[in-house]
Design a protein around this motif. Structure first.
Motif, PDB file in Angstrom:
ATOM      1  N   MET A 114      -0.652   5.828 -13.706  1.00  0.00           N
ATOM      2  CA  MET A 114      -1.280   4.681 -12.972  1.00  0.00           C
ATOM      3  C   MET A 114      -0.402   4.049 -11.684  1.00  0.00           C
ATOM      4  O   MET A 114       0.418   4.132 -11.714  1.00  0.00           O
ATOM      5  CB  MET A 114      -1.568   3.538 -14.087  1.00  0.00           C
ATOM      6  N   THR A 115      -1.431   3.643 -10.635  1.00  0.00           N
ATOM      7  CA  THR A 115      -0.505   3.393  -9.544  1.00  0.00           C
ATOM      8  C   THR A 115       0.294   2.133  -9.720  1.00  0.00           C
ATOM      9  O   THR A 115      -0.259   1.052 -10.478  1.00  0.00           O
ATOM     10  CB  THR A 115      -1.561   2.807  -8.444  1.00  0.00           C
ATOM     11  N   THR A 116       1.483   2.091  -9.438  1.00  0.00           N
ATOM     12  CA  THR A 116       2.369   0.830  -9.667  1.00  0.00           C
ATOM     13  C   THR A 116       2.259  -0.081  -8.618  1.00  0.00           C
ATOM     14  O   THR A 116       2.558   0.401  -7.245  1.00  0.00           O
ATOM     15  CB  THR A 116       3.775   0.982  -9.777  1.00  0.00           C
ATOM     16  N   ILE A 117       1.530  -1.363  -8.741  1.00  0.00           N
ATOM     17  CA  ILE A 117       1.385  -2.327  -7.551  1.00  0.00           C
ATOM     18  C   ILE A 117       2.898  -2.990  -7.407  1.00  0.00           C
ATOM     19  O   ILE A 117       3.491  -3.365  -8.135  1.00  0.00           O
ATOM     20  CB  ILE A 117       0.592  -3.280  -7.628  1.00  0.00           C
ATOM     21  N   ARG A 118       3.241  -3.110  -5.936  1.00  0.00           N
ATOM     22  CA  ARG A 118       4.536  -3.984  -5.632  1.00  0.00           C
ATOM     23  C   ARG A 118       4.217  -4.984  -4.771  1.00  0.00           C
ATOM     24  O   ARG A 118       3.272  -5.057  -3.933  1.00  0.00           O
ATOM     25  CB  ARG A 118       5.616  -3.067  -4.882  1.00  0.00           C
ATOM     26  N   LEU A 119       4.549  -6.350  -5.280  1.00  0.00           N
ATOM     27  CA  LEU A 119       4.165  -7.598  -4.710  1.00  0.00           C
ATOM     28  C   LEU A 119       5.473  -8.339  -4.255  1.00  0.00           C
ATOM     29  O   LEU A 119       6.057  -8.486  -5.128  1.00  0.00           O
ATOM     30  CB  LEU A 119       3.168  -8.495  -5.458  1.00  0.00           C
ATOM     31  N   HIS A 120       5.207  -9.226  -2.999  1.00  0.00           N
ATOM     32  CA  HIS A 120       6.410  -9.991  -2.886  1.00  0.00           C
ATOM     33  C   HIS A 120       5.929 -11.190  -3.535  1.00  0.00           C
ATOM     34  O   HIS A 120       4.937 -11.839  -3.376  1.00  0.00           O
ATOM     35  CB  HIS A 120       6.377 -10.144  -1.230  1.00  0.00           C
ATOM     36  N   PRO A 156     -11.277   6.500  -2.847  1.00  0.00           N
ATOM     37  CA  PRO A 156     -10.479   6.480  -1.812  1.00  0.00           C
ATOM     38  C   PRO A 156      -9.349   7.417  -1.566  1.00  0.00           C
ATOM     39  O   PRO A 156      -8.877   7.930  -2.931  1.00  0.00           O
ATOM     40  CB  PRO A 156      -9.860   4.959  -1.583  1.00  0.00           C
ATOM     41  N   PRO A 157      -8.806   7.981  -0.733  1.00  0.00           N
ATOM     42  CA  PRO A 157      -7.504   8.726  -0.730  1.00  0.00           C
ATOM     43  C   PRO A 157      -6.413   8.067  -1.670  1.00  0.00           C
ATOM     44  O   PRO A 157      -6.273   6.754  -1.412  1.00  0.00           O
ATOM     45  CB  PRO A 157      -7.137   9.090   0.733  1.00  0.00           C
ATOM     46  N   ALA A 158      -5.789   8.908  -2.082  1.00  0.00           N
ATOM     47  CA  ALA A 158      -4.627   8.213  -3.163  1.00  0.00           C
ATOM     48  C   ALA A 158      -3.481   7.676  -2.147  1.00  0.00           C
ATOM     49  O   ALA A 158      -3.060   6.606  -2.460  1.00  0.00           O
ATOM     50  CB  ALA A 158      -3.999   9.542  -3.834  1.00  0.00           C
ATOM     51  N   GLU A 159      -3.432   8.202  -0.920  1.00  0.00           N
ATOM     52  CA  GLU A 159      -2.452   7.778   0.027  1.00  0.00           C
ATOM     53  C   GLU A 159      -2.845   6.219   0.413  1.00  0.00           C
ATOM     54  O   GLU A 159      -2.012   5.360   0.502  1.00  0.00           O
ATOM     55  CB  GLU A 159      -2.454   8.721   1.104  1.00  0.00           C
ATOM     56  N   ALA A 160      -4.375   6.002   0.676  1.00  0.00           N
ATOM     57  CA  ALA A 160      -4.600   4.598   1.080  1.00  0.00           C
ATOM     58  C   ALA A 160      -4.388   3.671  -0.142  1.00  0.00           C
ATOM     59  O   ALA A 160      -3.765   2.637   0.015  1.00  0.00           O
ATOM     60  CB  ALA A 160      -5.988   4.565   1.156  1.00  0.00           C
ATOM     61  N   VAL A 161      -4.416   4.004  -1.365  1.00  0.00           N
ATOM     62  CA  VAL A 161      -4.182   3.177  -2.404  1.00  0.00           C
ATOM     63  C   VAL A 161      -2.692   2.985  -2.644  1.00  0.00           C
ATOM     64  O   VAL A 161      -2.164   1.813  -2.730  1.00  0.00           O
ATOM     65  CB  VAL A 161      -4.725   3.891  -3.816  1.00  0.00           C
ATOM     66  N   ASP A 162      -1.819   3.995  -2.387  1.00  0.00           N
ATOM     67  CA  ASP A 162      -0.339   3.539  -2.385  1.00  0.00           C
ATOM     68  C   ASP A 162      -0.031   2.586  -1.314  1.00  0.00           C
ATOM     69  O   ASP A 162       0.894   2.028  -1.716  1.00  0.00           O
ATOM     70  CB  ASP A 162       0.108   5.079  -2.375  1.00  0.00           C
ATOM     71  N   LEU A 163      -0.615   2.818  -0.166  1.00  0.00           N
ATOM     72  CA  LEU A 163      -0.116   1.823   0.883  1.00  0.00           C
ATOM     73  C   LEU A 163      -0.450   0.528   0.715  1.00  0.00           C
ATOM     74  O   LEU A 163       0.073  -0.482   0.683  1.00  0.00           O
ATOM     75  CB  LEU A 163      -0.995   2.480   2.540  1.00  0.00           C
ATOM     76  N   LEU A 164      -1.810   0.022   0.128  1.00  0.00           N
ATOM     77  CA  LEU A 164      -1.981  -0.871  -0.229  1.00  0.00           C
ATOM     78  C   LEU A 164      -1.364  -1.503  -1.424  1.00  0.00           C
ATOM     79  O   LEU A 164      -1.084  -2.779  -1.589  1.00  0.00           O
ATOM     80  CB  LEU A 164      -3.734  -0.835  -0.598  1.00  0.00           C
ATOM     81  N   ALA A 165      -1.121  -0.586  -2.377  1.00  0.00           N
ATOM     82  CA  ALA A 165      -0.147  -1.130  -3.595  1.00  0.00           C
ATOM     83  C   ALA A 165       1.185  -1.254  -3.193  1.00  0.00           C
ATOM     84  O   ALA A 165       1.897  -1.896  -3.937  1.00  0.00           O
ATOM     85  CB  ALA A 165      -0.182   0.254  -4.513  1.00  0.00           C
ATOM     86  N   ASP A 166       1.643  -1.255  -1.895  1.00  0.00           N
ATOM     87  CA  ASP A 166       3.197  -1.513  -1.327  1.00  0.00           C
ATOM     88  C   ASP A 166       2.754  -2.885  -0.815  1.00  0.00           C
ATOM     89  O   ASP A 166       2.871  -2.899   0.476  1.00  0.00           O
ATOM     90  CB  ASP A 166       3.555  -0.367  -0.543  1.00  0.00           C
ATOM     91  N   ASP A 167       2.791  -3.885  -1.530  1.00  0.00           N
ATOM     92  CA  ASP A 167       2.672  -5.226  -0.996  1.00  0.00           C
ATOM     93  C   ASP A 167       1.598  -5.185  -0.096  1.00  0.00           C
ATOM     94  O   ASP A 167       1.540  -6.076   1.170  1.00  0.00           O
ATOM     95  CB  ASP A 167       3.945  -5.867  -0.454  1.00  0.00           C
ATOM     96  N   LEU A 168       0.318  -4.680  -0.320  1.00  0.00           N
ATOM     97  CA  LEU A 168      -0.876  -4.815   0.491  1.00  0.00           C
ATOM     98  C   LEU A 168      -0.609  -4.402   2.153  1.00  0.00           C
ATOM     99  O   LEU A 168      -0.897  -5.173   3.041  1.00  0.00           O
ATOM    100  CB  LEU A 168      -1.402  -6.172   0.655  1.00  0.00           C
ATOM    101  N   ASN A 169      -0.162  -3.081   2.036  1.00  0.00           N
ATOM    102  CA  ASN A 169       0.046  -2.737   3.613  1.00  0.00           C
ATOM    103  C   ASN A 169      -1.289  -2.187   4.408  1.00  0.00           C
ATOM    104  O   ASN A 169      -1.626  -1.169   4.576  1.00  0.00           O
ATOM    105  CB  ASN A 169       1.017  -1.610   3.508  1.00  0.00           C
ATOM    106  N   SER A 170      -1.983  -3.299   4.591  1.00  0.00           N
ATOM    107  CA  SER A 170      -3.439  -2.999   4.982  1.00  0.00           C
ATOM    108  C   SER A 170      -3.262  -2.426   6.436  1.00  0.00           C
ATOM    109  O   SER A 170      -4.060  -1.447   6.700  1.00  0.00           O
ATOM    110  CB  SER A 170      -4.233  -4.169   5.130  1.00  0.00           C
TER     111      SER A 170
END
Length: 461
Positions: free
Chosen positions: A1-7, A342-356
RNA sequence: GGCGAGUUGGCGGAGUGGUUACGCAGCGGAUUGCAAAUCCGUGUACAGGAGUUCGAUUCUCCUACUCGCCUCCA
């Protein structure tokens, strides 16, 4: 599962997000006080936390996320608005609430939802939770964290040792720098109101301290507990709420024995053309103003997503125009395709503190590679695309076949005679009408601008 | 005064302990009757100073500047 990182504002660090229960990830975001149209800045937390909500739903499943956003419908600004307009409070709050939901839907914000409960319970009105607020205040009084004085109930800030931890200030600093007129009934200048008395003209509810109304801060504490439980995952809002609102919420809830929120997230403020938005500078406008001017909600959302939520964002006409051009191109590209994951890369970017912004960059790349499925998936993840392409971006149906034939004929003639004067005249005239003229070996192709209705064409033919 | 966030090429805006993305604009080229659209190519920017390090734009400290908050504004 994707790990979400948040500030996390509380720790000032970017952390791995570990939900209390992956079965029901819970988030609370402070909603609007409903006394007027939402201005453009009000849209930022809504869009930011909508993005997070979408990400959480993607990672944990749509049925495993609870998101609560309140409406503050009891407030002195509302009372003032009612008094000056002669309208009833109920009328004002109902209308403003409706406006808010319409405007936020226009910028692609999903409505909050609560796992296993009626949809509208996720958007609680403060006035529907007065009993819970009174109960919580009573609890705080019984635990000596609050006291009644002259019809008011005040929170005893000195009784909570951690006060100031979220915003990083000490109570002594606050008092030293405070520009506060201290009410005589306060034990300490920092104490804040949990309950205040109402006169006959002001909305009020019966309570152990007489007829009155709740203070602002207690609303969120009471509603969050009632709907999400005494401990939940994420609490969000604009960074102007960090102090005092969120600090006070924490003090109340912790002192009531709740665990309260684990992760605190705050979005930065919005500026307009490089300056703080204010009525005196004349750069104040509402979301509805923009929508009325014909700026599509998707364009507004795109501009918001192009800056990271923890940085100040500047709203400019230039960004608006660029966003519209890019979106029009992408929408045209993905039209007619089916939405896939969605592409996994897109999910990963967003999971990195919402790198929209990172996802938008990825969209540019996918567009260049003509990866239509990937582009479409990423746009859906960002909330920039629903099932169908927005009407404003659909290729205009205005039929230019006759004009194309006319120009094509003139061009064929010109190729033989080497006299391009007539072709140039037609081209210039069409361009002046906003029509895009494309000539190649394959022939002539014309593209009408959005909303083109044929006006002016008779002068060309 | 206190607290917080930020300072990246012409503009916008990511990211990284060691060749800095991407978009727009610009420039060059392909293509075009000329254009447009498209495609290809092109940019020695990381506020200043000190420190840690073999090496810092990236970590630490200091300074400057910008923005926000300091009783109800997202």
């Amino acid at each position: 599962m994707t790990t979400i990182r948040l500030h996390n504002t509380r720790t000032r660090k970017r952390e791995d997000f570990v939900p209390i229960s992956a079965d029901d990830v819970r988030m609370y975001v402070c909603g609007p006080t409903v006394y007027d149209r939402a201005h453009i800045g009000n849209a930022r937390p809504v869009i930011v936390f909508d993005l997070l909500y979408r990400l959480l739903r993607h990672v944990y499943g749509p049925g495993h996320v609870s998101y609560v956003r309140n409406f503050t419908d009891v407030d002195d600004k509302i009372n003032a608005r009612a008094a000056e307009s002669g309208r009833s409070i109920g009328e004002i709050t109902a209308e403003t609430t409706r406006w808010f939901l319409q405007d936020m839907a226009a910028v692609g914000a999903l409505e909050p939802s609560l796992k296993g409960a009626e949809h509208d319970r996720a958007m609680p009105r403060a006035t529907a939770y007065i009993d819970e607020m009174i109960a919580m205040i009573q609890d705080l009084v019984s635990k000596d964290h609050a006291y009644a004085a002259e019809g008011h109930v005040l929170f005893r800030v000195r009784s909570y040792a951690e006060y100031g931890a979220l915003s990083g200030r000490s109570v002594d600093d606050m008092i030293a720098g405070a520009r506060v007129e201290v009410a005589p009934y306060k034990e300490d200048p920092m104490d804040f109101v949990l309950w205040k008395p109402s006169d006959a003209e002001t909305p009020g509810w019966d309570s152990p301290w007489g007829r009155g109304r709740p203070g602002w801060h207690i609303e969120c504490s009471a509603m969050a507990e009632a709907l999400l439980g005494d401990t939940f995952d994420i609490h969000g809002g604009g960074n102007d709420l960090t102090f005092p609102h969120h600090e006070n919420e924490i003090a109340q809830s912790k002192c009531a024995g709740h665990g309260f929120a684990n992760v605190w997230m705050h979005n930065e403020m919005l500026q307009v053309e490089g300056r703080k938005m204010s009525k005196s500078l004349g750069n104040f406008f509402t979301l509805n103003d923009l929508l009325e001017q014909g700026v599509p909600g998707e364009v507004i959302r795109f501009v918001f997503l192009s800056t990271h939520y923890r940085k100040p964002m500047d709203w400019t006409d230039k960004k608006r125009d660029e966003a519209e051009r890019v979106l029009r191109k992408w929408y045209t590209q993905v039209a007619g395709d089916e939405t896939t994951a969605p592409p996994a890369e897109a999910v990963d970017l967003l999971a990195d503190d919402l790198n929209s912004h990172g996802v938008l960059t990825l969209c540019h790349r996918l567009s260049g590679e003509n990866d239509v499925a990937g582009l479409r998936g990423a746009l859906v993840l960002l909330g920039l695309l629903d099932d169908k392409i927005p009407d404003w971006a659909v290729e205009q149906a205005y039929d230019l076949t006759d004009v194309e034939a006319f120009l094509s004929d003139a061009r064929v003639t010109a190729m033989e005679t080497k006299d391009f004067a007539e072709v140039d005249r037609i081209k210039t005239a069409l361009t002046a009408l906003g029509i895009e003229v494309q000539m190649s070996k394959d022939g002539v192709k014309l593209k009408a601008p959005p909303g083109f209705d044929g006006t002016g064409l008779e002068g060309v033919l």
